[in-house]
Design a protein around this motif. Structure first.
Motif, short mmCIF file in Angstrom:
data_model
loop_
_atom_site.label_atom_id
_atom_site.label_comp_id
_atom_site.label_asym_id
_atom_site.label_seq_id
_atom_site.Cartn_x
_atom_site.Cartn_y
_atom_site.Cartn_z
N ASN A 22 0.82 -1.22 0.00
CA ASN A 22 0.00 0.00 0.00
C ASN A 22 0.86 1.27 0.00
OD1 ASN A 22 -2.42 -1.48 0.04
ND2 ASN A 22 -2.37 -1.62 2.28
N GLY A 23 1.90 1.25 -0.78
CA GLY A 23 2.76 2.42 -0.90
C GLY A 23 3.82 2.56 0.18
N ILE A 24 3.78 1.68 1.19
CA ILE A 24 4.77 1.73 2.26
C ILE A 24 5.92 0.78 1.92
CG2 ILE A 24 5.20 1.36 4.72
CD1 ILE A 24 3.35 3.71 4.06
N HIS A 25 7.15 1.32 1.99
CA HIS A 25 8.33 0.57 1.62
C HIS A 25 8.93 -0.14 2.85
CE1 HIS A 25 8.85 2.44 -2.45
NE2 HIS A 25 8.04 3.32 -1.87
N VAL A 26 9.29 -1.40 2.67
CA VAL A 26 9.99 -2.16 3.70
C VAL A 26 11.38 -2.45 3.17
CG1 VAL A 26 10.00 -4.23 5.14
CG2 VAL A 26 7.82 -3.21 4.45
N SER A 27 12.39 -1.91 3.85
CA SER A 27 13.76 -2.02 3.34
C SER A 27 14.42 -3.33 3.76
CB SER A 27 14.60 -0.86 3.87
OG SER A 27 14.85 -1.02 5.25
N MET A 28 15.51 -3.64 3.06
CA MET A 28 16.31 -4.80 3.42
C MET A 28 16.79 -4.69 4.86
SD MET A 28 19.88 -6.24 1.76
CE MET A 28 19.18 -6.39 0.13
N ASN A 29 17.13 -3.48 5.28
CA ASN A 29 17.62 -3.25 6.64
C ASN A 29 16.57 -3.68 7.67
OD1 ASN A 29 19.12 -2.45 8.78
ND2 ASN A 29 19.31 -0.32 8.21
N GLN A 30 15.32 -3.28 7.43
CA GLN A 30 14.24 -3.65 8.35
C GLN A 30 14.04 -5.16 8.39
OE1 GLN A 30 11.61 -0.63 6.29
NE2 GLN A 30 10.67 -0.64 8.33
N ILE A 31 14.07 -5.78 7.22
CA ILE A 31 13.84 -7.22 7.15
C ILE A 31 14.96 -7.98 7.85
CG2 ILE A 31 13.73 -9.19 5.57
CD1 ILE A 31 12.19 -7.36 3.63
N VAL A 32 16.20 -7.56 7.62
CA VAL A 32 17.34 -8.22 8.26
C VAL A 32 17.25 -8.09 9.77
CG1 VAL A 32 19.84 -8.09 8.58
CG2 VAL A 32 18.89 -8.01 6.28
N ARG A 33 16.88 -6.90 10.25
CA ARG A 33 16.76 -6.69 11.70
C ARG A 33 15.68 -7.59 12.29
NH1 ARG A 33 16.19 -1.24 10.68
NH2 ARG A 33 14.33 -1.23 11.98
N LEU A 34 14.53 -7.67 11.60
CA LEU A 34 13.43 -8.48 12.11
C LEU A 34 13.76 -9.97 12.07
CD1 LEU A 34 10.40 -6.57 10.58
CD2 LEU A 34 11.13 -6.61 12.96
N LEU A 35 14.52 -10.38 11.07
CA LEU A 35 14.97 -11.78 11.03
C LEU A 35 15.84 -12.08 12.25
CD1 LEU A 35 15.83 -12.24 7.25
CD2 LEU A 35 14.03 -13.41 8.51
N GLY A 36 16.66 -11.09 12.63
CA GLY A 36 17.51 -11.27 13.80
C GLY A 36 16.70 -11.34 15.08
N VAL A 37 15.69 -10.47 15.18
CA VAL A 37 14.82 -10.47 16.36
C VAL A 37 14.12 -11.82 16.49
CG1 VAL A 37 12.74 -9.50 17.36
CG2 VAL A 37 14.47 -7.98 16.38
N ASP A 39 15.23 -14.53 15.43
CA ASP A 39 16.25 -15.58 15.46
C ASP A 39 16.09 -16.53 14.28
OD1 ASP A 39 18.50 -16.79 16.49
OD2 ASP A 39 17.39 -18.16 17.77
N LYS A 40 15.88 -15.96 13.10
CA LYS A 40 15.71 -16.76 11.89
C LYS A 40 16.91 -16.61 10.96
CE LYS A 40 10.66 -16.80 11.97
NZ LYS A 40 9.42 -16.46 11.24
N LEU A 41 18.06 -16.96 11.48
CA LEU A 41 19.27 -16.87 10.67
C LEU A 41 19.36 -17.98 9.64
CD1 LEU A 41 21.95 -15.77 13.29
CD2 LEU A 41 20.64 -14.39 11.69
N ASP A 42 18.39 -18.90 9.64
CA ASP A 42 18.37 -19.93 8.61
C ASP A 42 18.28 -19.31 7.23
OD1 ASP A 42 18.49 -21.83 10.53
OD2 ASP A 42 16.39 -22.44 10.43
N PHE A 43 17.68 -18.13 7.13
CA PHE A 43 17.59 -17.43 5.85
C PHE A 43 18.99 -17.21 5.28
CE2 PHE A 43 17.71 -13.38 3.55
CZ PHE A 43 16.75 -13.59 2.58
N PHE A 44 19.93 -16.80 6.14
CA PHE A 44 21.29 -16.56 5.69
C PHE A 44 22.05 -17.88 5.53
CE2 PHE A 44 19.93 -12.90 8.18
CZ PHE A 44 20.13 -11.87 7.28
N THR A 45 21.81 -18.78 6.44
CA THR A 45 22.52 -20.06 6.42
C THR A 45 22.23 -20.84 5.14
OG1 THR A 45 22.40 -20.17 8.84
CG2 THR A 45 22.92 -22.20 7.69
N SER A 46 21.00 -20.73 4.63
CA SER A 46 20.65 -21.47 3.42
C SER A 46 21.51 -21.03 2.24
CB SER A 46 19.16 -21.29 3.09
OG SER A 46 18.86 -19.93 2.82
#
Length: 271
Positions: A22-37, A39-46
């Protein structure tokens, strides 16, 4: 900190928009931070795993051919019902990828399979011989109830009066998942059964009852329907292949030097 971009901003790459709602941008920075919160580092591990497999395949002399990759790409198109060129192009454009990306993915998968073949060659049969009991299976039914008295009574009726076990499971069992199927739990292996009855079940004759046994939250009565002694068929061979390859790859992971710059940069910014 992250590597500086051309405009001097070290975190510019992290501000790339990955999602827009809806016109709101979600940046890579936000997504990376939320993945860390989360504890879903499997995204990087894959992705680390994928690159490590590529390097290991090269080290071990594993190769793929253009014909193999083209065959895999063709199969990919058929699975997605993309027989026509126009359909394929439209599908790729809608996802912002190219056929080259599909081919790269196909090559990575084929290299991993070839690497796995090389690593486990000659080891599947010995592993099976040493762990045969782990692959025995049994079809089991059960009746679960919180009240020990109910289980005692049900067991008495089944053993002495010949009452139908599955009919009683549908009437008395409190396990909502198995009750409609007469208490049928499926084909289970030893590690999926309580230790107290696993050894007895796999040595029993069809129709034998075991229990009452303590179960989480109550008590249970078990009935063996059928035993399936382990056989080194295609299913078990593939399972052993995955076990052996995963063990080998885990050791390689421990020896490799792996970093996650984007995650580390986002973590630094957060701190």
């Amino acid at each position: 900190m992250g590597r500086p971009s051309e405009d001097g901003n070290p975190n510019a790459d992290l501000e790339i928009t990955l999602v827009q709602v809806n016109g709101i941008h979600v940046s890579m920075n936000q997504i990376v931070r939320l993945l860390g919160v989360a504890d879903k580092l499997d995204f990087f591990t894959s992705f680390a795993r994928r690159e490590l497999v590529r390097q290991l395949a090269i080290r071990e002399g594993v190769r793929t051919t253009p014909e193999d990759i083209q065959n895999d790409v063709d199969n990919w198109r058929y699975r997605h019902r993309l027989e026509r060129v126009e359909d394929t192009e439209a599908w790729l454009v809608s996802r912002g990828i190219t056929l080259g990306d599909v081919a790269e993915d196909a090559q990575a998968r084929r290299m991993e399979r070839a690497l796995s073949d090389k690593i486990v060659e000659g080891r599947i049969e010995p592993y099976f011989a040493q762990h045969t009991l782990d692959f025995d299976e049994a079809e089991v039914c059960w009746i679960f109830h919180r009240d020990r008295g109910v289980i005692d009574e049900v067991g008495l009726q089944a053993r002495e009066d010949g009452e139908d076990f599955c009919a009683m499971a549908r009437e008395f069992s409190l396990d909502e998942r198995t009750r409609p199927a007469g208490g049928y739990m499926g084909r289970l292996r030893r590690e999926q059964l309580p230790k107290g009855i696993a050894a007895h079940l796999f040595a029993a004759a069809p129709g034998e009852l075991f229990g009452p046994e303590k179960a989480p939250g109550g008590f249970a009565l078990y009935m063996l329907q059928r035993n399936f002694p382990a056989v080194l068929d295609e299913r078990v061979s593939n399972e052993i292949r995955n076990i052996l390859f995963s063990q080998w790859l885990q050791r390689e992971f421990q020896r490799a030097e792996i970093h996650y710059p984007i995650w580390e940069s986002a973590k630094e910014n957060r701190e």
